[in-house]
Design a protein around this motif. Structure first.
Motif, short mmCIF file in Angstrom:
data_model
loop_
_atom_site.label_atom_id
_atom_site.label_comp_id
_atom_site.label_asym_id
_atom_site.label_seq_id
_atom_site.Cartn_x
_atom_site.Cartn_y
_atom_site.Cartn_z
N ALA A 43 46.45 37.64 36.18
CA ALA A 43 46.19 38.85 36.96
C ALA A 43 44.68 39.05 37.09
CB ALA A 43 46.83 40.06 36.29
N LEU A 44 44.21 39.05 38.33
CA LEU A 44 42.79 39.23 38.59
C LEU A 44 42.53 40.72 38.71
CD1 LEU A 44 40.55 37.10 38.90
CD2 LEU A 44 40.78 37.33 41.37
N ASP A 45 42.31 41.35 37.58
CA ASP A 45 42.14 42.80 37.50
C ASP A 45 40.66 43.11 37.70
OD1 ASP A 45 42.59 45.45 37.15
OD2 ASP A 45 42.97 45.34 34.99
N TRP A 46 40.28 43.44 38.92
CA TRP A 46 38.87 43.62 39.26
C TRP A 46 38.29 44.85 38.58
CZ3 TRP A 46 36.29 40.07 42.31
CH2 TRP A 46 37.10 39.10 42.90
N PRO A 47 37.10 44.73 37.98
CA PRO A 47 36.45 45.89 37.36
C PRO A 47 36.12 46.95 38.39
CG PRO A 47 35.44 43.83 36.62
CD PRO A 47 36.34 43.49 37.77
N PRO A 48 36.05 48.23 37.97
CA PRO A 48 35.70 49.30 38.90
C PRO A 48 34.36 49.02 39.60
CG PRO A 48 36.44 50.21 36.82
CD PRO A 48 36.29 48.73 36.61
N GLY A 49 34.32 49.33 40.90
CA GLY A 49 33.07 49.16 41.63
C GLY A 49 32.93 47.81 42.30
N ILE A 50 33.84 46.87 42.01
CA ILE A 50 33.78 45.55 42.63
C ILE A 50 34.83 45.47 43.73
CG2 ILE A 50 34.08 43.08 42.27
CD1 ILE A 50 31.53 44.18 41.09
N ASP A 51 34.38 45.28 44.96
CA ASP A 51 35.29 45.14 46.09
C ASP A 51 35.54 43.66 46.31
OD1 ASP A 51 36.61 45.06 48.47
OD2 ASP A 51 35.32 46.53 49.48
N HIS A 52 36.76 43.20 46.03
CA HIS A 52 37.02 41.77 46.12
C HIS A 52 37.41 41.32 47.52
CE1 HIS A 52 40.95 43.60 45.19
NE2 HIS A 52 41.44 42.65 45.99
N ASP A 53 37.57 42.27 48.46
CA ASP A 53 37.92 41.89 49.82
C ASP A 53 36.69 41.79 50.72
OD1 ASP A 53 40.87 43.89 49.49
OD2 ASP A 53 40.68 41.70 49.38
N SER A 64 31.73 38.22 42.37
CA SER A 64 33.17 38.15 42.61
C SER A 64 33.65 36.70 42.66
CB SER A 64 33.53 38.88 43.91
OG SER A 64 32.96 38.23 45.03
N ASP A 65 32.82 35.82 43.23
CA ASP A 65 33.18 34.40 43.24
C ASP A 65 33.33 33.87 41.82
OD1 ASP A 65 33.28 34.25 45.95
OD2 ASP A 65 31.28 33.39 46.20
N ARG A 66 32.42 34.25 40.96
CA ARG A 66 32.49 33.80 39.57
C ARG A 66 33.72 34.37 38.87
NH1 ARG A 66 26.13 34.42 37.64
NH2 ARG A 66 25.32 32.71 38.93
N PHE A 67 34.04 35.62 39.16
CA PHE A 67 35.20 36.25 38.54
C PHE A 67 36.48 35.53 38.95
CE2 PHE A 67 38.20 39.95 38.16
CZ PHE A 67 38.05 40.13 36.80
N ARG A 68 36.59 35.22 40.24
CA ARG A 68 37.76 34.49 40.73
C ARG A 68 37.80 33.06 40.16
NH1 ARG A 68 36.87 35.37 45.44
NH2 ARG A 68 38.39 36.97 45.96
N LEU A 95 47.41 33.00 40.99
CA LEU A 95 46.28 33.91 40.79
C LEU A 95 46.58 35.16 41.61
CD1 LEU A 95 43.43 34.19 39.47
CD2 LEU A 95 42.50 33.44 41.68
N ALA A 96 46.91 36.25 40.93
CA ALA A 96 47.36 37.46 41.62
C ALA A 96 46.33 38.58 41.46
CB ALA A 96 48.70 37.91 41.05
N HIS A 97 46.13 39.36 42.52
CA HIS A 97 45.23 40.49 42.47
C HIS A 97 45.97 41.71 41.92
CE1 HIS A 97 42.03 38.42 44.62
NE2 HIS A 97 42.93 38.01 45.50
N GLY A 98 45.39 42.35 40.92
CA GLY A 98 45.99 43.56 40.38
C GLY A 98 45.94 43.60 38.88
N ALA A 99 46.34 44.74 38.33
CA ALA A 99 46.38 44.91 36.88
C ALA A 99 47.54 44.10 36.30
CB ALA A 99 46.55 46.38 36.54
N PRO A 100 47.41 43.65 35.04
CA PRO A 100 48.45 42.77 34.47
C PRO A 100 49.86 43.34 34.48
CG PRO A 100 46.47 42.73 33.11
CD PRO A 100 46.26 43.81 34.14
#
Length: 302
Positions: A43-53, A64-68, A95-100
């Protein structure tokens, strides 16, 4: 949704930790035993403030590239670990976007079981971190959930699978899972009924009645299963004490401990009470939590 148990995948939540790798190992071994595919989900749970789109800031895009990439790397390592243990094992990565919790809950819809790692945190600490996902997933999953805190004990002789039995219809799915697993692994079933101590002047007499009641419920619950699995050895134990301690100690050297999500006494209430929390955080072997089908829950209420 109806799941085809002959093709349903074993789903494992992937995280780049020792606990996560332990879960992958257990899930891969179980998938190989059952001849099922393995689905590795991160689950790719993005930290607050990071827009992955959309991330116009070039520094944010780099981050964001490094996070992915870290998520993809964790999945690749997990697949390599699984397939190196079992060459030929069908293993897909997601690899799914969202909280676990919502991500993994969605994947349980067509899963044979869900496998999770569990870090060695206190109950209070884990419930306040992103690592504390076992409780909410267990409460709503429609398939068995396996929480792997420590490796299974494969050196014990005989190998045992411990199942908690309270005599209600809600423990039947757990008993069914335990017998099926024991037959696959050549293990002995240890069926444990827990009676909690009573106080007062008549405590001794009442406890004697409680023990007898526990033995009767064990016999009634196991009767059909021992006929279906005549080659699976069975030990019956009735113990007095708190269910967490009794079951934890009974399964100290077991391949796994199996319990249901509902029942009477210590097992009541979607495994969100003290017994459920205690077993998730303190079981000394992999813990398998088997839900009661919704239809059976409705029938039991009537």
């Amino acid at each position: 949704m109806t799941t085809n148990q002959e093709t349903a995948p074993i789903v494992v939540g992937v995280e780049h930790t020792d606990a996560g790798r332990l879960a992958v190992v257990w899930a891969a071994d179980e998938a190989a035993r059952r001849g099922l595919p393995l689905r590795l989900v991160h689950a790719l749970d993005w930290p607050p403030g990071i827009d992955h789109d959309t991330a116009p800031n070039p520094h944010r895009q780099t981050w964001s590239d490094r996070f992915r990439s870290a998520g993809l790397r964790a999945l690749d390592e997990a697949r390599e670990l699984a397939t190196s243990r079992h060459p030929g094992l069908a293993a897909e990565t997601v690899l799914a976007h969202g909280a676990p919790v919502p991500v993994l809950r969605e994947h349980t819809r067509d899963a044979a079981m869900l496998v999770l790692g569990s870090r060695r945190l206190s109950a209070a600490t884990e419930l306040l971190t992103t690592g504390g996902i076992a409780v909410p997933l267990t409460a709503h999953a429609t398939c068995p959930v396996v929480v792997v805190r420590v490796p299974e004990h494969t050196t014990a002789d005989p190998a045992t699978i411990v199942v908690g039995v309270d005599g209600s219809a809600h423990s039947e799915p757990a008993v069914a899972y335990a017998f099926d697993e024991a037959a696959r692994r050549g293990a002995t079933i240890v069926a444990v009924a827990v009676r909690q101590p009573s106080g007062g002047l008549l405590a001794g007499l009442q406890m004697g009645e409680e023990m007898q009641e526990g033995r009767l419920r064990l016999a009634e619950t196991l009767a059909g299963w021992t006929e279906k699995y005549p080659n699976v050895p069975v030990r019956r134990e009735v113990a007095v004490g708190h269910p967490v301690k009794v079951l934890r100690d009974a399964a100290e050297h077991a391949l796994c401990l199996v319990v249901g999500t509902r029942g009477r006494g210590g097992f009541t209430g979607l495994l969100l009470g003290s017994v459920g929390h205690g077993l998730i955080h303190h079981a000394r072997c992999p813990l398998v939590i088997v839900p009661t089908p919704h239809g059976e829950e409705a029938a039991d209420r009537h």
